[in-house]
Design an enzyme around this catalytic site. Structure first.
Site, PDB file in Angstrom:
ATOM      1  N   GLY A  16      20.175 -41.919  -3.317  1.00 59.82           N
ATOM      2  CA  GLY A  16      19.873 -42.380  -4.674  1.00 59.82           C
ATOM      3  C   GLY A  16      20.456 -41.436  -5.699  1.00 59.82           C
ATOM      4  O   GLY A  16      21.661 -41.236  -5.766  1.00 59.82           O
TER       5      GLY A  16
ATOM      6  N   ALA B  46      24.333 -40.877  -8.725  1.00 60.92           N
ATOM      7  CA  ALA B  46      25.447 -41.641  -8.144  1.00 60.92           C
ATOM      8  C   ALA B  46      24.962 -42.955  -7.537  1.00 60.92           C
ATOM      9  O   ALA B  46      25.537 -44.026  -7.785  1.00 60.92           O
ATOM     10  CB  ALA B  46      26.162 -40.802  -7.095  1.00 60.92           C
TER      11      ALA B  46
ATOM     12  N   SER C 193      15.508 -41.168   0.739  1.00 64.44           N
ATOM     13  CA  SER C 193      14.241 -40.585   1.163  1.00 64.44           C
ATOM     14  C   SER C 193      13.640 -39.789   0.018  1.00 64.44           C
ATOM     15  O   SER C 193      14.275 -38.872  -0.510  1.00 64.44           O
ATOM     16  CB  SER C 193      14.447 -39.672   2.379  1.00 64.44           C
TER      17      SER C 193
ATOM     18  N   VAL D 143      20.446 -31.483 -11.832  1.00 65.90           N
ATOM     19  CA  VAL D 143      20.544 -30.640 -13.026  1.00 65.90           C
ATOM     20  C   VAL D 143      21.662 -31.108 -13.945  1.00 65.90           C
ATOM     21  O   VAL D 143      21.919 -30.507 -14.973  1.00 65.90           O
ATOM     22  CB  VAL D 143      20.766 -29.157 -12.660  1.00 65.90           C
TER      23      VAL D 143
ATOM     24  N   ALA E 260      24.582 -33.183 -18.862  1.00 66.74           N
ATOM     25  CA  ALA E 260      25.576 -33.459 -19.899  1.00 66.74           C
ATOM     26  C   ALA E 260      26.606 -34.447 -19.381  1.00 66.74           C
ATOM     27  O   ALA E 260      26.902 -34.501 -18.193  1.00 66.74           O
ATOM     28  CB  ALA E 260      26.258 -32.160 -20.343  1.00 66.74           C
TER      29      ALA E 260
ATOM     30  N   LYS F  23      25.787 -35.672 -27.980  1.00 69.92           N
ATOM     31  CA  LYS F  23      26.734 -34.582 -27.723  1.00 69.92           C
ATOM     32  C   LYS F  23      28.079 -34.926 -28.346  1.00 69.92           C
ATOM     33  O   LYS F  23      28.731 -35.889 -27.946  1.00 69.92           O
ATOM     34  CB  LYS F  23      26.882 -34.383 -26.208  1.00 69.92           C
TER      35      LYS F  23
ATOM     36  N   PRO G  88      35.991 -30.989 -29.389  1.00 62.75           N
ATOM     37  CA  PRO G  88      35.309 -32.177 -29.895  1.00 62.75           C
ATOM     38  C   PRO G  88      35.678 -33.451 -29.139  1.00 62.75           C
ATOM     39  O   PRO G  88      36.769 -33.544 -28.555  1.00 62.75           O
ATOM     40  CB  PRO G  88      35.818 -32.264 -31.339  1.00 62.75           C
TER      41      PRO G  88
ATOM     42  N   LEU H 175      28.639 -36.237  -5.465  1.00 61.22           N
ATOM     43  CA  LEU H 175      28.826 -34.998  -4.716  1.00 61.22           C
ATOM     44  C   LEU H 175      29.286 -35.244  -3.289  1.00 61.22           C
ATOM     45  O   LEU H 175      29.887 -34.366  -2.667  1.00 61.22           O
ATOM     46  CB  LEU H 175      27.520 -34.199  -4.704  1.00 61.22           C
TER      47      LEU H 175
ATOM     48  N   ILE I  17      29.568 -37.123 -13.759  1.00 63.21           N
ATOM     49  CA  ILE I  17      29.131 -38.511 -13.951  1.00 63.21           C
ATOM     50  C   ILE I  17      30.315 -39.394 -14.314  1.00 63.21           C
ATOM     51  O   ILE I  17      30.379 -40.561 -13.903  1.00 63.21           O
ATOM     52  CB  ILE I  17      28.010 -38.568 -15.008  1.00 63.21           C
TER      53      ILE I  17
END
Length: 514
Positions: A17, A20, A44, A52, A55, A83, A101, A339, A352
């Site tokens: 889960g 991703a 699970s 973590v 951003a 952001k 920016p 990951l 992301i």
């Protein structure tokens, strides 16, 4: 004669889960709703996620639109803030500061890029920073927000990304995905079964829900890469010789005050790496990314702990990683995301973005149960290029640093650059020429902000900029600054913008968001 597939995919099994897995489930449930297939996500609750990643880049808003999600609802549900970019403190040397920016600079003229005129003015003695010609930068520096004007001249064009609580984001997506028909199975996987004829994955065995079979499997199992790396044995391409950080420690803390919330991420250079600061509505995310060859875990935890602006809200979360990626991201009937596919450290918040582009690419190359190898080959070719382009952008941050006398920074400054990155640098140094490659994740303004911010200056400007005199250029640049100042009249504080545009209600002092 082309005929429709007689062997379409009828079941997708997402293993894992977190961000991703639930991003994939949510978008696929929308895009594949007429394909007569089932989507099952197996995770699970006993296995934690890294959780973590707080951003993002502006691509997250494209994901919201494509997935049919309400941004304001997400902002409220995830404790999000906005952001405008990233502020780099100390990277060009002690006490240095510059901003990357999510917006453009100045206005091009006569088919010549704006920064060429800025370079010419600098040579003539101007001390006005490049950021003064970017509305996004000026907003960030003053802690203000406003809706992006549309249409807008280049200097006023900007976008935003989000800072959010990754756990709350996954929880929100889970609610949306299951409401769209995704089956959620809370179970621990004990084995992966492969088809003896094809070698493809046939099913996963779980302790609580038995055998779960599928046609297409999406590996979202994090660093373990249970399916692609484990069951299928896909090798890992290690890039620690390019990006030497291999540890991170994260500690959330309370806000000093929510009266002023910075609309940007901070990346603060430290002796053996860098520290992030990410303000959310209900807390501040903090982390130290470092090289274990230059700093011990205990030292990293101690350094991060003494810099917290408020009470620590959790124990230190220590993360070990190796930058790089699986040699293939798609093998047989298995595609890895997040990951499980690779990791390039959080310096530019690309994790992301890479999840989203991976999902998009899979949908564009959607297979049937024949699993034509050409589809996987193209997916792998493009994704590898995308990872390499991000790697090169991150390498520039380290290689061009101005911190002398510190072992890590001296070492990375002596690195040999990959050919593509070396060519980019040489072309910019020559006459400010911006080189763009296929599948570059970052555009010219992003590269420009890093080149200039880290002190890389061209030997000369584009000769075509001499079409205008220095006086004419100076007047034009002054008008841009005046227009930006005028545009700021409609801006409010970041907090007020969240309250007014997103109906955010900040928690009372001392309370925590669930």
């Amino acid at each position: 004669m082309t005929i429709p597939s007689a062997n379409p995919i009828r079941s997708v099994v997402i293993v894992g889960g977190g961000t991703a897995g639930w991003m994939a489930a949510t978008l696929m449930a929308r895009r594949l709703q007429r394909q007569n297939l089932s989507i099952t996500l197996v995770e699970s609750s006993a296995i934690g996620t890294v959780g973590v990643g707080e951003a993002t880049t502006p691509a997250i808003r494209d994901y919201f639109r494509e997935a049919g999600l309400d941004e304001a609802e997400i902002v409220r549900a995830t404790g999000a803030t906005l952001k405008l970019g990233i502020r780099f403190d100390g990277w060009a040397g002690e006490n240095s500061r510059f901003f990357h920016p999510f917006g453009l600079y100045g206005t091009p003229s006569n088919d010549v890029a704006f920064h060429q005129y800025w370079l010419k003015q600098q040579a003539a003695g101007s001390s006005v920073s490049l950021g003064a010609y970017s509305l996004a930068t000026v907003l960030a520096e003053t802690g203000r927000m406003m809706p992006p004007p549309r249409p807008a001249p280049d200097y006023a064009f900007f976008d935003w990304a989000l800072h959010f609580d990754a756990g709350l984001y996954a929880r929100y997506l889970k609610q949306v995905a299951t409401a769209r028909g995704v089956t959620h199975v809370d179970a621990h996987i004990t084995a992966v079964h492969r088809d003896p004829a094809t070698g493809n994955i046939a099913a996963v065995q779980t302790a609580e829900a038995g055998t779960i079979a599928g046609d297409l499997f999406i590996d979202c199992t994090g660093f373990r890469s249970l399916l692609l790396g484990g069951a299928l044995g896909e090798p890992y391409v290690d890039w620690r010789d390019h990006l030497i950080a291999d540890r991170a420690v994260a500690i959330p803390c309370a806000h000093r005050s929510t009266d002023t919330i910075a609309p940007f991420t901070q990346a603060i250079a430290r002796d053996a790496g860098w520290q992030w600061r990410i303000p959310l509505q209900h807390r501040v995310g903090n982390g130290y990314v470092y090289s274990s060859a230059h700093l011990s875990d205990d030292e990293a935890i101690a350094t991060l702990s003494i810099t917290l602006e408020g009470e620590a809200l959790a124990e230190p979360n220590l993360i070990r990683f190796a930058t790089g990626h699986r040699q293939r991201f798609w093998s047989g009937n298995c595609v890895a995301l997040g990951l499980a596919a690779g990791f390039l450290e959080p310096l530019e918040s690309t994790s992301i973005t890479l999840i989203y582009s991976g999902i998009q690419r899979l949908l564009e190359l959607w297979p049937d149960r024949h699993y034509d190898p050409a589809l996987a080959a193209d997916y792998n070719r493009i994704t590898t290029l995308e990872y390499e382009r991000v790697r090169d952008f991150l390498m520039l941050h380290y290689w061009a640093n101005g911190r002398t006398g510190q072992p890590l920074w001296d070492r990375v400054r002596a690195m040999t650059l990959p050919d593509k990155l070396d060519h980019k640098v040489r072309m910019f140094k020559s006459r400010g020429r911006m080189v763009r490659y296929e599948w570059d994740a970052f555009g010219d303004p992003s590269w420009l902000s890093m080149f200039v911010g880290l002190g890389i200056r061209p030997e000369r400007w584009d000769p075509l900029a001499d079409y205008f005199t220095n006086a004419q250029i100076g007047e034009a640049l002054e008008r841009i600054r005046a227009n930006i100042a005028e545009g700021l009249a409609g801006a409010t504080s970041h907090r007020a913008f969240l309250e007014q545009a997103f109906q955010v209600r900040f928690p009372a002092p001392g309370s925590l968001m669930g």
